[in-house]
Design an enzyme around this catalytic site. Structure first.
Site, PDB file in Angstrom:
ATOM      1  CD  GLU A  98      -2.827  -0.507  -0.340  1.00  0.00           C
ATOM      2  OE1 GLU A  98      -3.233  -1.481  -0.960  1.00  0.00           O
ATOM      3  OE2 GLU A  98      -2.881   0.657  -0.782  1.00  0.00           O
TER       4      GLU A  98
HETATM    5  C1  LIG Z   1       2.224  -9.942   0.281  1.00  0.00           C
HETATM    6  C2  LIG Z   1       2.025  -8.829  -0.689  1.00  0.00           C
HETATM    7  C3  LIG Z   1       0.738  -8.439  -1.040  1.00  0.00           C
HETATM    8  C4  LIG Z   1       0.543  -7.434  -1.990  1.00  0.00           C
HETATM    9  N1  LIG Z   1      -0.735  -7.126  -2.386  1.00  0.00           N
HETATM   10  C5  LIG Z   1      -0.907  -6.325  -3.473  1.00  0.00           C
HETATM   11  C6  LIG Z   1      -2.185  -6.167  -4.077  1.00  0.00           C
HETATM   12  O1  LIG Z   1      -3.188  -6.702  -3.607  1.00  0.00           O
HETATM   13  N2  LIG Z   1      -2.285  -5.407  -5.194  1.00  0.00           N
HETATM   14  C7  LIG Z   1      -1.209  -4.790  -5.753  1.00  0.00           C
HETATM   15  O2  LIG Z   1      -1.369  -4.130  -6.769  1.00  0.00           O
HETATM   16  N3  LIG Z   1       0.016  -4.900  -5.199  1.00  0.00           N
HETATM   17  C8  LIG Z   1       0.198  -5.655  -4.081  1.00  0.00           C
HETATM   18  N4  LIG Z   1       1.445  -5.813  -3.523  1.00  0.00           N
HETATM   19  C9  LIG Z   1       2.559  -5.085  -4.094  1.00  0.00           C
HETATM   20  C10 LIG Z   1       3.046  -3.966  -3.177  1.00  0.00           C
HETATM   21  O3  LIG Z   1       2.115  -2.932  -3.120  1.00  0.00           O
HETATM   22  C11 LIG Z   1       4.427  -3.527  -3.684  1.00  0.00           C
HETATM   23  O4  LIG Z   1       5.332  -4.581  -3.367  1.00  0.00           O
HETATM   24  C12 LIG Z   1       4.875  -2.215  -3.085  1.00  0.00           C
HETATM   25  O5  LIG Z   1       4.102  -1.155  -3.583  1.00  0.00           O
HETATM   26  C13 LIG Z   1       6.353  -1.918  -3.357  1.00  0.00           C
HETATM   27  O6  LIG Z   1       6.640  -2.071  -4.724  1.00  0.00           O
HETATM   28  P1  LIG Z   1       7.876  -2.969  -5.148  1.00  0.00           P
HETATM   29  O7  LIG Z   1       7.753  -4.267  -4.456  1.00  0.00           O
HETATM   30  O8  LIG Z   1       7.972  -2.977  -6.611  1.00  0.00           O
HETATM   31  O9  LIG Z   1       9.130  -2.240  -4.531  1.00  0.00           O
HETATM   32  P2  LIG Z   1       9.967  -1.066  -5.226  1.00  0.00           P
HETATM   33  O10 LIG Z   1       9.016  -0.045  -5.785  1.00  0.00           O
HETATM   34  O11 LIG Z   1      10.963  -1.655  -6.134  1.00  0.00           O
HETATM   35  O12 LIG Z   1      10.685  -0.419  -3.963  1.00  0.00           O
HETATM   36  C14 LIG Z   1      11.900  -0.959  -3.399  1.00  0.00           C
HETATM   37  C15 LIG Z   1      12.444   0.051  -2.385  1.00  0.00           C
HETATM   38  O13 LIG Z   1      12.738   1.294  -3.042  1.00  0.00           O
HETATM   39  C16 LIG Z   1      12.039   2.372  -2.436  1.00  0.00           C
HETATM   40  N5  LIG Z   1      11.589   3.292  -3.463  1.00  0.00           N
HETATM   41  C17 LIG Z   1      10.996   3.000  -4.642  1.00  0.00           C
HETATM   42  N6  LIG Z   1      10.702   4.135  -5.312  1.00  0.00           N
HETATM   43  C18 LIG Z   1      11.105   5.158  -4.534  1.00  0.00           C
HETATM   44  C19 LIG Z   1      11.058   6.582  -4.655  1.00  0.00           C
HETATM   45  N7  LIG Z   1      10.507   7.180  -5.703  1.00  0.00           N
HETATM   46  N8  LIG Z   1      11.572   7.311  -3.652  1.00  0.00           N
HETATM   47  C20 LIG Z   1      12.101   6.736  -2.559  1.00  0.00           C
HETATM   48  N9  LIG Z   1      12.170   5.408  -2.390  1.00  0.00           N
HETATM   49  C21 LIG Z   1      11.680   4.636  -3.362  1.00  0.00           C
HETATM   50  C22 LIG Z   1      10.852   1.717  -1.720  1.00  0.00           C
HETATM   51  O14 LIG Z   1      10.413   2.503  -0.615  1.00  0.00           O
HETATM   52  C23 LIG Z   1      11.463   0.386  -1.272  1.00  0.00           C
HETATM   53  O15 LIG Z   1      12.144   0.551  -0.077  1.00  0.00           O
HETATM   54  C24 LIG Z   1       1.661  -6.780  -2.548  1.00  0.00           C
HETATM   55  C25 LIG Z   1       2.952  -7.158  -2.177  1.00  0.00           C
HETATM   56  C26 LIG Z   1       3.140  -8.182  -1.284  1.00  0.00           C
HETATM   57  C27 LIG Z   1       4.548  -8.609  -0.974  1.00  0.00           C
END
Ligand SMILES: Cc1cc2nc3c(=O)[nH]c(=O)nc-3n(C[C@H](O)[C@H](O)[C@H](O)COP(=O)(O)OP(=O)(O)OC[C@H]3O[C@@H](n4cnc5c(N)ncnc54)[C@H](O)[C@@H]3O)c2cc1C
Length: 591
Positions: free
Chosen positions: A440
């Site tokens: 989220e």
């Molecule tokens: C168990 C689980 C359930 C989930 N459920 C859903 C769901 O129902 N629907 C859905 O759509 N998604 C879902 N997600 C996805 C979840 O919302 C994402 O994993 C989350 O938004 C982070 O995206 P990412 O994993 O690609 O991490 P990334 O975006 O790659 O981030 C990696 C790190 O980089 C940092 N970062 C990235 N961009 C920036 C920035 N611009 N500035 C500063 N820091 C940054 C982040 O804070 C983090 O620490 C789920 C994930 C999990 C693991």
């Protein structure tokens, strides 16, 4: 075993979050204190007696995928159906679709209890409630007519499909495609990952809300549209029709929330026939992200509730264990033999920290829900309340979910070696809690939102006005002249001074366009805000103590928080205003 703290929840709602005033001002319709207590009591009973006993099996068995079908853990299908039959899904939903139009404050309190029972289970309704809200606010009359009542009743569940392998925090690069059809429908193609409760056997139909891009859409976030894509197509008479062209390809193996199916969803690969998953537009083309934000804001607070829920459950378990486990002799222990570990000052410190973070997180999240309610129901200043909700949302989400992790970890520490052993159940809380600061919008993204979008609201006057309100609590503590508050008023003053200084510094950097400096301290600032709020809200509770026998302990916990935890605000402020240069310079250390 978890027991829902119904009285504490009711106290926080009424005396800290503002529900009592809202009732007195007639803003909550027919809802009186008796009805609030009755609803909380029944929600608490369900969480304690029905959900919590099935949490362990959910953790051990997890959701299982076989031939594209997801089976929920033993007992969960009936559990979900009993829960939905209780009408809980529609607590805040519109009455015309079978909801009860009750305040969000009540819903978040219930959500806290469901999540304490089992976070993995409560995720299903959490997503459905968000989908209901997005559809209700942005959907066409025809879509609402066809889908909302069955979602509100809980017969059908909802999901949120944003994430793709290369598009997580940055949704602007998502690739899922949508094509227009002459009959006004669309065909959706693509892959979504990490979709919570994307496939399961607990409900008859699953209504997916999917972000996708039209062929002629502009690049980036301005070219994203939102679609409703049901698992089973729905006939005009409301009966279920053919299977839509979408399926769950695989389930993730996760650290925690094992009972919650986290699905890779494939749209439009023809597995069930058809040429593309049939979907319908929600809102306008290319305005999908704004629609999804309706759902995400709701979901952010709901994820904050997961943090509170884990805090509460982990604290209850740790206190119970610490009263039973005998080791050593605590200073001043007069009993024969060993003392219970709760008597050791270091264990007392851990447990009080857990309790303070639990109550602080609860108060912040409930205050956020109160602001959301006021934005819809207040007789005046609705815009002010909308801003207050916007300001509090990232703090509620991040502070409570970080607290969930910290408190669950302390809970393991209190258990000693037994905490590391799965059968005590303390470890599950930490495993479950760990996702909440990530999804989220990660807590880092929340901090960016807080600093760059929420602090500048009303030219900074929203946050400044809030700090003035918080100072009034300090003054009330001081003028109460109660010795039991100890140095609370002074410590709150210092924390609020730290918050004020850090806020002014950040607003000045933003005004000068020096956003890199502001963002370097965004996360420490977010925690500073949450800690200051914790101190103030515990003091507010202490001032409002009732003659229920826990009044003095409420003040004692407030004093502990002020004198033991709030000193961190000075260090956090220092990191905000003095940390940026060294952070930038030290990038070389990561090369
Ligand atoms: C168990 C689980 C359930 C989930 N459920 C859903 C769901 O129902 N629907 C859905 O759509 N998604 C879902 N997600 C996805 C979840 O919302 C994402 O994993 C989350 O938004 C982070 O995206 P990412 O994993 O690609 O991490 P990334 O975006 O790659 O981030 C990696 C790190 O980089 C940092 N970062 C990235 N961009 C920036 C920035 N611009 N500035 C500063 N820091 C940054 C982040 O804070 C983090 O620490 C789920 C994930 C999990 C693991």
């Amino acid at each position: 075993m978890y027991k829902a703290p119904v009285e504490e929840i009711a106290f926080t709602l009424k005396h800290v979050a503002g529900m009592a005033e809202a009732i007195d001002d007639g803003l909550l319709g027919d809802l009186g204190e008796d009805l609030v207590e009755a609803i909380l009591a029944e929600a608490g009973r369900f969480a304690t007696e029905e959900i919590a006993p099935l949490a362990d099996i959910g953790d051990r068995q997890g959701a299982r995928l076989s031939n594209g079908e997801v089976k929920t853990p033993d007992g969960w299908r009936d559990l979900y159906r009993n829960w939905a039959a209780g009408g809980w899904n529609g607590l805040t939903a519109a009455e015309e679709f079978g909801g009860q139009a009750l305040p969000h404050m009540l819903n978040v309190a219930a959500l806290e209890m469901w999540n304490s029972g089992s976070m993995a289970f409560a995720l299903c309704p959490t997503l459905t409630m968000g989908a209901i809200e997005a559809l209700n606010v942005h959907g066409s009359a025809a879509l609402k007519e066809k889908y909302l009542a069955r979602m509100v009743s809980g017969e059908w569940t909802g999901t949120m499909n944003l994430t793709e392998p290369h598009a997580g925090s940055d949704l602007g690069v998502l690739k899922a495609r949508a094509e227009r059809r002459e009959d006004g429908s669309y065909r959706i193609f693509g892959q979504k990952i990490f979709i919570t409760w994307g496939e399961h056997d607990a409900a008859e139909n699953i209504i997916h809300l999917v972000l996708a891009r039209l062929p002629d859409a502009p690049d980036g976030t301005r070219g994203i549209s939102l679609f409703l894509v049901p698992k089973f197509l729905v006939n005009d008479d409301g009966s279920l029709g053919a299977r839509n062209d979408l399926h769950c390809h695989s389930l993730e193996h996760k650290l925690g929330i094992h009972g919650s199916p986290t699905c890779t969803m494939i749209y439009g690969d023809g597995k069930f026939g058809g040429k593309g998953a049939v979907g319908w537009l929600i809102g306008e083309e290319n305005k999908g992200l704004a629609c999804m934000f309706t759902m995400m804001n709701n979901a952010r607070l709901a994820v904050g509730m997961q943090g509170v829920a884990i805090c509460e459950a982990a604290t209850q378990k740790a206190i119970a264990y610490a009263k039973e486990r005998m080791q050593g002799k605590a200073p001043g222990w007069s009993g024969s033999g060993m003392s219970p570990i709760i008597q050791h000052p270091d264990v007392t410190r851990m447990l009080l920290t857990m309790k303070a973070l639990t109550q602080g997180s609860r108060a912040i999240t409930y205050a956020c829900a109160h602001a959301i309610d006021m934005a819809h129901r207040a007789n005046e200043r609705r815009e002010h309340w909308q801003e207050r909700a916007a300001l509090l949302t990232p703090i509620a989400k991040s502070f409570a979910t970080d607290a969930g992790v910290d408190v669950a970890s302390l809970g393991i520490q209190v258990h000693g070696g037994m905490g590391f052993i799965e059968e005590t159940g303390a470890a599950r809380y930490l495993r479950d809690a760990r996702i909440a600061p990530i999804y989220e919008g990660t807590n880092g993204i929340q901090a960016i939102d807080l600093v760059t979008r929420k602090l500048p609201l009303s030219d900074g006057n929203q946050v400044k006005g809030f700090i003035v309100e918080l100072k009034a609590i300090t003054e009330a503590v001081r003028s109460s002249n109660l010795d039991s508050f100890g140095a609370t008023a002074d410590r709150l003053d210092s924390a609020l001074a730290d918050l004020e200084e850090a806020t002014s510094w950040l607003l000045a950097r933003l005004a000068e366009g020096r956003s890199a400096e502001a963002l370097s301290g965004a996360t420490p600032f977010q925690r500073l805000f949450g800690l200051a709020l914790t101190g103030c809200y515990l003091a507010k509770g202490g001032l409002a103590r009732t003659e229920d026998g826990v009044g003095e302990s409420r003040i004692a916990l407030c004093r502990f928080t002020a004198e033991n935890l709030l000193s961190e605000t000075a260090a956090l402020k220092d990191r905000v205003v003095n940390g940026a240069d060294s952070l930038a310079a030290a990038r070389t250390a990561l090369a």
